[in-house]
Design a protein around this motif. Sequence first.
Motif, PDB file in Angstrom:
ATOM      1  N   LYS A   4       0.704  -1.188  -0.057  1.00 31.79           N
ATOM      2  CA  LYS A   4      -0.166  -0.018  -0.112  1.00 31.79           C
ATOM      3  C   LYS A   4       0.660   1.130  -0.161  1.00 31.79           C
ATOM      4  O   LYS A   4       0.374   2.386  -0.320  1.00 31.79           O
ATOM      5  N   ILE A   5       2.108   1.040   0.364  1.00 32.05           N
ATOM      6  CA  ILE A   5       2.953   2.191   0.441  1.00 32.05           C
ATOM      7  C   ILE A   5       4.225   1.949  -0.542  1.00 32.05           C
ATOM      8  O   ILE A   5       4.852   0.970  -0.175  1.00 32.05           O
ATOM      9  N   LYS A   6       4.588   2.879  -1.366  1.00 31.79           N
ATOM     10  CA  LYS A   6       5.602   2.766  -2.369  1.00 31.79           C
ATOM     11  C   LYS A   6       6.677   3.888  -1.841  1.00 31.79           C
ATOM     12  O   LYS A   6       6.267   4.908  -1.610  1.00 31.79           O
ATOM     13  N   LYS A   7       7.738   3.450  -2.279  1.00 31.28           N
ATOM     14  CA  LYS A   7       8.842   4.464  -2.337  1.00 31.28           C
ATOM     15  C   LYS A   7       9.006   5.094  -3.617  1.00 31.28           C
ATOM     16  O   LYS A   7       9.182   4.248  -4.849  1.00 31.28           O
ATOM     17  N   LEU A   8       8.938   6.282  -3.569  1.00 32.78           N
ATOM     18  CA  LEU A   8       9.125   7.113  -5.048  1.00 32.78           C
ATOM     19  C   LEU A   8      10.315   7.895  -5.038  1.00 32.78           C
ATOM     20  O   LEU A   8      10.548   8.798  -4.078  1.00 32.78           O
ATOM     21  N   LYS A   9      11.236   7.924  -6.048  1.00 30.89           N
ATOM     22  CA  LYS A   9      12.408   8.477  -6.347  1.00 30.89           C
ATOM     23  C   LYS A   9      12.306   9.819  -7.166  1.00 30.89           C
ATOM     24  O   LYS A   9      11.394   9.905  -7.776  1.00 30.89           O
ATOM     25  N   GLY A  10      13.211  10.726  -6.765  1.00 32.46           N
ATOM     26  CA  GLY A  10      13.007  11.846  -7.719  1.00 32.46           C
ATOM     27  C   GLY A  10      12.442  12.984  -6.939  1.00 32.46           C
ATOM     28  O   GLY A  10      12.224  14.199  -7.608  1.00 32.46           O
ATOM     29  N   ALA A  11      12.042  12.890  -5.664  1.00 35.00           N
ATOM     30  CA  ALA A  11      11.620  14.065  -4.882  1.00 35.00           C
ATOM     31  C   ALA A  11      12.458  15.252  -5.004  1.00 35.00           C
ATOM     32  O   ALA A  11      13.684  15.370  -4.960  1.00 35.00           O
ATOM     33  N   ASN A  12      11.845  16.555  -5.213  1.00 31.52           N
ATOM     34  CA  ASN A  12      12.434  17.690  -5.513  1.00 31.52           C
ATOM     35  C   ASN A  12      12.017  18.682  -4.500  1.00 31.52           C
ATOM     36  O   ASN A  12      10.844  19.205  -4.607  1.00 31.52           O
ATOM     37  N   MET A  13      12.530  18.795  -3.476  1.00 34.55           N
ATOM     38  CA  MET A  13      11.888  19.530  -2.176  1.00 34.55           C
ATOM     39  C   MET A  13      12.951  20.490  -1.649  1.00 34.55           C
ATOM     40  O   MET A  13      14.179  20.416  -1.536  1.00 34.55           O
ATOM     41  N   ASP A  14      12.426  21.506  -0.744  1.00 34.28           N
ATOM     42  CA  ASP A  14      12.955  22.312   0.109  1.00 34.28           C
ATOM     43  C   ASP A  14      12.916  21.853   1.446  1.00 34.28           C
ATOM     44  O   ASP A  14      11.523  21.913   1.909  1.00 34.28           O
ATOM     45  N   ILE A  15      13.537  21.736   2.221  1.00 33.65           N
ATOM     46  CA  ILE A  15      13.638  21.466   3.722  1.00 33.65           C
ATOM     47  C   ILE A  15      14.827  22.133   4.359  1.00 33.65           C
ATOM     48  O   ILE A  15      16.024  21.952   3.998  1.00 33.65           O
ATOM     49  N   ASP A  16      14.552  23.113   5.402  1.00 39.60           N
ATOM     50  CA  ASP A  16      15.283  23.766   6.318  1.00 39.60           C
ATOM     51  C   ASP A  16      14.667  23.574   7.833  1.00 39.60           C
ATOM     52  O   ASP A  16      13.626  23.608   7.816  1.00 39.60           O
ATOM     53  N   LEU A  17      15.734  23.652   8.593  1.00 36.09           N
ATOM     54  CA  LEU A  17      15.271  23.795   9.936  1.00 36.09           C
ATOM     55  C   LEU A  17      16.005  24.987  10.599  1.00 36.09           C
ATOM     56  O   LEU A  17      16.547  25.074  11.616  1.00 36.09           O
ATOM     57  N   ALA A  18      16.081  26.148   9.570  1.00 39.32           N
ATOM     58  CA  ALA A  18      16.842  27.303  10.170  1.00 39.32           C
ATOM     59  C   ALA A  18      15.897  28.638  10.278  1.00 39.32           C
ATOM     60  O   ALA A  18      16.353  29.672  10.569  1.00 39.32           O
ATOM     61  N   THR A  19      14.456  28.436  10.069  1.00 38.70           N
ATOM     62  CA  THR A  19      13.716  29.561  10.090  1.00 38.70           C
ATOM     63  C   THR A  19      13.680  29.916  11.722  1.00 38.70           C
ATOM     64  O   THR A  19      13.595  28.925  12.733  1.00 38.70           O
ATOM     65  N   PRO A  20      13.732  31.166  11.931  1.00 40.71           N
ATOM     66  CA  PRO A  20      13.712  31.580  13.468  1.00 40.71           C
ATOM     67  C   PRO A  20      12.436  31.273  14.021  1.00 40.71           C
ATOM     68  O   PRO A  20      11.533  31.382  13.536  1.00 40.71           O
TER      69      PRO A  20
END
Length: 78
Positions: A4-20
């Motif tokens: 029911k859950i698949k791994k999908l390659k090619g995600a193009n994302m922005d993730i940061d933990l730098a926001t005050p």
Amino acid sequence: MTDKIKKLKGANMDIDLATPQGAIAWRQDGCLWNLAENTNDHKCALKNISICPYFCGVEYIDTVLCCYPNKNPYSENN
């Protein structure tokens, strides 16, 4: 993974933990690398640019997996 859950390659994302804190409406932990170096330069993933060497993925629903300061167990360079 399950059928029911698949791994999908090619995600193009922005993730940061730098926001005050206070600049966003949700709770966010700080990047461990940024905290250690007293900076906000490091980002987990920048769309079309880079992925942090310590970034180990994202867990449901909104949790970044980070191995800082250890070697990334998922890296091909280990």
